[in-house]
Design an enzyme around this catalytic site. Structure first.
Site, PDB file in Angstrom:
ATOM      1  N   CYS A 182      27.273  29.830  13.228  1.00 52.32           N
ATOM      2  CA  CYS A 182      28.279  30.638  12.517  1.00 52.32           C
ATOM      3  C   CYS A 182      27.806  32.065  12.264  1.00 52.32           C
ATOM      4  CB  CYS A 182      28.701  29.951  11.218  1.00 52.32           C
ATOM      5  SG  CYS A 182      27.411  29.829   9.945  1.00 52.32           S
ATOM      6  N   HIS A 235      28.256  28.800   5.393  1.00 51.64           N
ATOM      7  CA  HIS A 235      29.109  29.126   6.539  1.00 51.64           C
ATOM      8  C   HIS A 235      29.700  30.523   6.375  1.00 51.64           C
ATOM      9  CE1 HIS A 235      31.387  28.230  10.103  1.00 51.64           C
ATOM     10  NE2 HIS A 235      32.519  28.568   9.516  1.00 51.64           N
ATOM     11  N   HIS A 247      35.788  31.915  13.858  1.00 52.26           N
ATOM     12  CA  HIS A 247      34.433  31.483  13.491  1.00 52.26           C
ATOM     13  C   HIS A 247      33.914  30.482  14.510  1.00 52.26           C
ATOM     14  CE1 HIS A 247      35.630  27.528  11.213  1.00 52.26           C
ATOM     15  NE2 HIS A 247      36.508  27.795  12.146  1.00 52.26           N
TER      16      HIS A 247
END
Length: 278
Positions: A182, A235, A247
């Site tokens: 991420c 994240h 993402h």
């Protein structure tokens, strides 16, 4: 690049290999990326990867890698300082042994930077860290005189770059067109546009300008944390406007666009946003 040197794991299952990497790898360094050796242990070296900011080390992100993957070429370092460079703009591209691009040498990643030796129009001759001069298609790169000549991006520039990687499988610790985690995804998108942000999501969440949810703009980074957004950040994604986020989610998925605040999971763990561009 690993946490510490271990024996190689043998398996014939690619999916199992990828899952095994979770927690084992720390980051990636691209072909030609500068590192500093911190420690040696047999066939392994611990290095700090330059231009990957982290609180873990002042020089750059620390991790172990096989010593045989290192090159120490003073001529390459000099060319990097004194020549224009090509920056790879496609997810992955090939270097070739020959100008006519009939003899592939190596597949390299988005955001790889190599010194430009000659420009013949459709083909470019570039220097490599230890393999001499190779050819690359002019269609696969942009050329810059120096890092500070990379144009400041707009939010739309960042988003269009991110979209190049839609459906790319997630890779733990990845910072390349072969796979991203991420924060490797957000770090690399910004880095390719001349902006260096921290390597990890937890640190990205403490830099830049804080942004309230009602003031979100395209290009802002959105962060998510355990304990319903109040715990440790785990994240990050990039806001695209209209409630959407792009993402690289996890090892079972690919780079995707979602309606972030329509998702029970992400909306419940939303921990804030940061802005890295004007």
């Amino acid at each position: 690049m690993k946490k510490q040197p271990k024996k190689a794991r043998k398996t014939t299952d690619f999916k199992d290999d990828k899952l095994w990497l979770v927690g084992e790898l720390q980051t990636q360094a691209l072909y030609g990326h500068e590192v500093t050796i911190l420690e040696e242990q047999g066939d392994w070296v611990k290095v700090a990867v330059h231009e990957q900011p982290t609180p873990k080390h002042d020089i750059g992100y620390p991790a172990w890698m096989p010593k045989k993957q290192l090159a120490n070429e003073a001529s390459f370092a000099s060319l990097k300082e004194n020549k224009p460079f090509v920056l790879v703009t496609k997810p992955t591209v090939w270097l070739y042994e020959d100008k006519h691009q009939r003899k592939p040498f190596m597949e390299i990643s988005f955001n790889t930077r190599l010194p430009l030796i000659a420009d013949t129009g459709d083909e470019l001759l570039v220097a490599t860290p230890s393999d001499g001069k190779k050819w690359i298609s002019a269609d696969d790169v942009d050329i810059y005189e120096s890092e500070d000549r990379i144009p400041a991006p707009t939010a739309d520039d960042l988003i269009e770059t991110g979209k190049k990687f839609l459906d790319l499988p997630y890779l733990w610790a990845g910072t390349s067109g072969f796979g991203f985690d991420c924060s490797g995804f957000t770090y690399t998108i910004f880095k390719a546009h001349g902006i260096t942000i921290p390597r990890d999501s937890s640190v990205q969440a403490t830099h830049g300008e804080p942004v309230e949810k009602e003031n979100l703009q395209k290009g802002d980074l959105l962060f998510f944390a355990y304990e319903e957004g109040k715990g440790a950040v785990h994240h990050v994604g990039m806001y695209m406007g209209d409630g959407k986020m792009i993402h690289s989610p996890n090892s079972s998925k690919t780079v995707e666009i979602i309606d972030v605040f329509e998702s029970d999971y992400y909306s419940s763990e939303y921990a804030g946003a940061r802005r890295y561009i004007e």
